[in-house]
Design a protein around this motif. Structure first.
Motif, short mmCIF file in Angstrom:
data_model
loop_
_atom_site.label_atom_id
_atom_site.label_comp_id
_atom_site.label_asym_id
_atom_site.label_seq_id
_atom_site.Cartn_x
_atom_site.Cartn_y
_atom_site.Cartn_z
N GLY A 116 -3.85 -10.06 0.40
CA GLY A 116 -2.71 -9.51 -0.33
C GLY A 116 -1.40 -9.62 0.43
N GLY A 117 -1.41 -10.32 1.56
CA GLY A 117 -0.20 -10.50 2.35
C GLY A 117 0.11 -9.34 3.27
N GLY A 118 -0.82 -8.41 3.44
CA GLY A 118 -0.58 -7.24 4.27
C GLY A 118 -0.97 -7.45 5.72
N ARG A 119 -0.60 -6.47 6.52
CA ARG A 119 -0.96 -6.42 7.94
C ARG A 119 -1.67 -5.11 8.18
N ALA A 120 -2.57 -5.09 9.16
CA ALA A 120 -3.37 -3.90 9.43
C ALA A 120 -3.35 -3.55 10.91
N MET A 121 -3.41 -2.27 11.16
CA MET A 121 -3.66 -1.75 12.51
C MET A 121 -5.00 -1.04 12.45
N VAL A 122 -5.88 -1.32 13.40
CA VAL A 122 -7.20 -0.71 13.47
C VAL A 122 -7.22 0.18 14.71
N LEU A 123 -7.33 1.48 14.51
CA LEU A 123 -7.31 2.44 15.60
C LEU A 123 -8.74 2.86 15.93
N ASN A 173 2.60 -4.20 15.21
CA ASN A 173 2.59 -5.47 14.47
C ASN A 173 3.24 -5.33 13.08
N GLY A 174 3.87 -4.20 12.81
CA GLY A 174 4.51 -3.99 11.52
C GLY A 174 3.55 -3.68 10.39
N ALA A 175 2.32 -3.31 10.72
CA ALA A 175 1.30 -3.04 9.70
C ALA A 175 1.68 -1.86 8.82
N ARG A 176 1.33 -1.98 7.54
CA ARG A 176 1.50 -0.88 6.58
C ARG A 176 0.15 -0.28 6.21
N PHE A 177 -0.95 -0.89 6.72
CA PHE A 177 -2.31 -0.41 6.50
C PHE A 177 -2.87 0.05 7.84
N LEU A 178 -3.40 1.26 7.86
CA LEU A 178 -4.02 1.81 9.07
C LEU A 178 -5.49 2.06 8.80
N PHE A 179 -6.34 1.50 9.65
CA PHE A 179 -7.77 1.73 9.60
C PHE A 179 -8.13 2.67 10.74
N LEU A 180 -8.74 3.80 10.39
CA LEU A 180 -9.19 4.78 11.39
C LEU A 180 -10.70 4.65 11.54
N LEU A 181 -11.15 4.37 12.77
CA LEU A 181 -12.58 4.22 13.06
C LEU A 181 -12.95 5.24 14.14
#
Length: 152
Positions: free
Chosen positions: A28-35, A87-95
């Protein structure tokens, strides 16, 4: 306020479920950060993402590799700064039951937890209560026979 989704893993392990969700963000053209909580798990996930079969290409980086602005997926054990993800991510993944003090810098938060781990489920319930009190729009997803099912 972020749209905050809880993803209850009941059928596949994190290493199989996460790449597909990250692939959707990238497509979808997004960027993600995985914490993540543990540096050792970050290194293991880093290696797993390079070799996962579906999707077969998940470009990503971590503090060890550097250059976050070039990375569509950023793996880290550090919370976002005041300006958001490096990285300018608008999606955050919490693990691993991680939490972020910077939810407001993301459009969408995906909190993945293992349904077979009673401590992880209890911790997720606590994060649900905190996110609700914070005014976030909450959704709950559970793995079903045909994929992710939104529950009420």
């Amino acid at each position: 306020m972020a749209e905050y989704g809880f993803y209850h893993l009941t059928r596949t392990p994190l290493e199989q479920a996460l790449p597909k969700l990250l692939g959707r963000v990238l497509s979808g053209g997004g960027r993600a950060m995985v914490l993540m909580a543990e540096p050792q798990r970050l290194e293991a996930l880093d290696a797993a993402l390079w070799t996962c079969p579906d999707p077969d290409w998940l470009p990503h980086g971590s503090p060890r590799a550097g250059h976050p602005h070039l990375q569509p997926i950023w793996l880290t054990t550090e919370d976002a700064g005041p300006e958001g993800a490096p990285n300018g991510a608008r999606f955050l993944f919490l693990l691993e039951s991680t939490q972020s003090a910077r939810l407001d810098t993301f459009d969408r938060v995906l909190d993945l937890f293992d349904g077979g781990d009673t401590e992880a489920v209890a911790a997720a319930r606590g994060r649900w209560r905190a996110a609700k009190a914070g005014g976030h729009a909450l959704t709950y997803w559970q793995q079903g026979a045909r994929g992710w099912e939104k529950k009420s």
